[in-house]
Write a protein that holds these residues in place. Structure first.
Motif, PDB file in Angstrom:
ATOM      1  N   SER A   1      12.504 -33.900 -31.607  1.00  0.00           N
ATOM      2  CA  SER A   1      10.915 -33.927 -32.511  1.00  0.00           C
ATOM      3  C   SER A   1       9.583 -34.562 -32.614  1.00  0.00           C
ATOM      4  O   SER A   1       9.843 -35.572 -32.661  1.00  0.00           O
ATOM      5  N   HIS A  19       7.980 -38.644 -34.464  1.00  0.00           N
ATOM      6  CA  HIS A  19       8.808 -38.767 -33.950  1.00  0.00           C
ATOM      7  C   HIS A  19      10.518 -38.605 -34.399  1.00  0.00           C
ATOM      8  O   HIS A  19      10.607 -39.282 -35.690  1.00  0.00           O
ATOM      9  N   TYR A  21      14.564 -37.595 -35.264  1.00  0.00           N
ATOM     10  CA  TYR A  21      15.287 -37.109 -34.215  1.00  0.00           C
ATOM     11  C   TYR A  21      16.717 -37.390 -35.073  1.00  0.00           C
ATOM     12  O   TYR A  21      17.070 -37.619 -36.442  1.00  0.00           O
ATOM     13  N   TYR A  92      19.812 -30.837 -36.162  1.00  0.00           N
ATOM     14  CA  TYR A  92      19.241 -29.883 -35.529  1.00  0.00           C
ATOM     15  C   TYR A  92      17.542 -30.500 -36.124  1.00  0.00           C
ATOM     16  O   TYR A  92      18.128 -30.508 -38.006  1.00  0.00           O
ATOM     17  N   SER A  94      12.764 -30.132 -36.761  1.00  0.00           N
ATOM     18  CA  SER A  94      11.832 -30.776 -36.085  1.00  0.00           C
ATOM     19  C   SER A  94      10.966 -31.303 -37.412  1.00  0.00           C
ATOM     20  O   SER A  94      10.731 -30.869 -38.051  1.00  0.00           O
ATOM     21  N   TRP A 110      14.870 -29.706 -41.034  1.00  0.00           N
ATOM     22  CA  TRP A 110      16.266 -29.697 -40.314  1.00  0.00           C
ATOM     23  C   TRP A 110      17.645 -28.940 -41.155  1.00  0.00           C
ATOM     24  O   TRP A 110      17.674 -28.266 -42.364  1.00  0.00           O
ATOM     25  N   GLN A 161      12.984 -24.675 -35.308  1.00  0.00           N
ATOM     26  CA  GLN A 161      11.851 -25.076 -34.503  1.00  0.00           C
ATOM     27  C   GLN A 161      10.433 -25.224 -36.258  1.00  0.00           C
ATOM     28  O   GLN A 161      10.532 -23.882 -36.513  1.00  0.00           O
ATOM     29  N   THR A 209      12.668 -21.137 -29.645  1.00  0.00           N
ATOM     30  CA  THR A 209      10.822 -21.805 -29.325  1.00  0.00           C
ATOM     31  C   THR A 209      10.242 -21.045 -30.646  1.00  0.00           C
ATOM     32  O   THR A 209      10.464 -20.753 -30.674  1.00  0.00           O
TER      33      THR A 209
END
Length: 299
Positions: A1, A19, A21, A92, A94, A110, A161, A209
């Motif tokens: 993300s 960033h 992840y 997961y 973002s 997360w 997201q 999304t």
């Protein structure tokens, strides 16, 4: 993300990069931050900035593993060291960043394997470059200007997201294992988010999304998601703004910062649509190599 914040100042423009992840090998949520600013000392035209560094070499892979560069990582969450970070990790995550605060505030969501976690932290600058932090993220115990404030948003949280709107409101979409869920925070430090189910028809809400658009005084979320039956992508947005009445009993739009969980519920206790959200099937038959409908990637 990935999230960015662009600054325009006299004689220099620069961009902050954030960033986040999931590192599967170490079971960690990681965050890297930096500023692309070619006038800053040692920037090397953007090749090395903050936590980010383009140093890996294929011919010397054993000595250049990115995961070994511990001085260029901030560990947000680590399952084997949950008490020393912000909690357990999950695949997961973002990230977003505020656009209107004096200093950028990084916001991260997360999935920790059971619940959706949300955390924020302000960052500062030195010579127009963001001051990067490494090591383990530290929970706020009274100084939120240096450490992270964390809250549990909801149970579940897969495919999460996040997007920050132009007024710095926070919008989150997530899947709780059965349903599409949505959370709204009126500001990054809102401790009482409004959380609601958007769609609960059979099994819906993966491959998410989310984006927003300001219409009038309201920031409207638009969510793309997948469903198992029918096996087609879906699209949802708030179509009917929550209402209130003024002192004369005349109905008007409710201020968005005052929206409650009940105001934005897409379904009621009987799983019937409330009409607040418009939920529709996107008419497409295209799928990617994993079988996920291409329409779920439309935003």
């Amino acid at each position: 993300s990935l999230a960015t914040k662009v600054h325009k100042v006299e004689n220099d423009n620069f961009t902050d990069v954030f960033h986040a992840y999931y590192d599967q090998g170490n079971d960690e949520i990681r965050l890297k931050v930096g500023t692309i600013n070619t006038t800053a000392s040692g920037n090397k035209a953007g090749a090395v900035f903050g936590n980010l560094s383009d140093t890996g070499r294929g011919d010397k892979a054993a000595n250049n593993k990115y995961s070994q560069q511990l001085d260029r990582n901030l560990i947000i969450a680590k399952t084997s060291a949950a008490s020393n970070t912000l909690g357990s990790a999950g695949q997961y995550v973002s990230v977003g960043v505020t656009q209107n605060t004096t200093n950028p505030v990084v916001v991260v969501v997360w999935y920790d394997g059971a619940n959706l976690q949300y955390a924020f932290r302000p960052y500062t600058y030195d010579n127009n470059s963001i001051v990067a932090v490494t090591g383990n993220a530290v929970r706020n115990t009274g100084d939120e200007t240096k450490n992270w404030t964390v809250q549990n948003i909801m149970s579940g949280g897969e495919y999460c997201q996040l997007v920050v709107d132009s007024d710095d409101g926070i919008h989150i979409a997530a899947y709780d294992g059965d349903n599409l869920r949505y959370a709204y925070l009126s500001s990054y430090d809102d401790s009482t988010p409004s959380v609601a189910t958007v769609d609960s028809y059979l099994d819906v809400g993966n491959n998410l999304t989310i984006d927003v658009a300001k219409i009038g005084n309201n920031q409207i979320p638009y969510i793309g998601y997948a469903a198992s039956e029918p096996e087609q992508p879906r699209y949802a947005y708030i179509a009917n703004i929550p209402k209130t009445k003024d002192e004369n009993g005349i109905e008007k739009d409710k201020t968005q910062s005052a929206w409650t969980s009940d105001d934005i519920a897409g379904v009621d206790s009987s799983d019937k649509y409330t009409g607040v959200w418009e939920c529709t099937v996107v008419p497409t038959v295209g799928v990617d190599s994993s079988g996920v409908s291409l329409g779920s990637q439309m935003l």
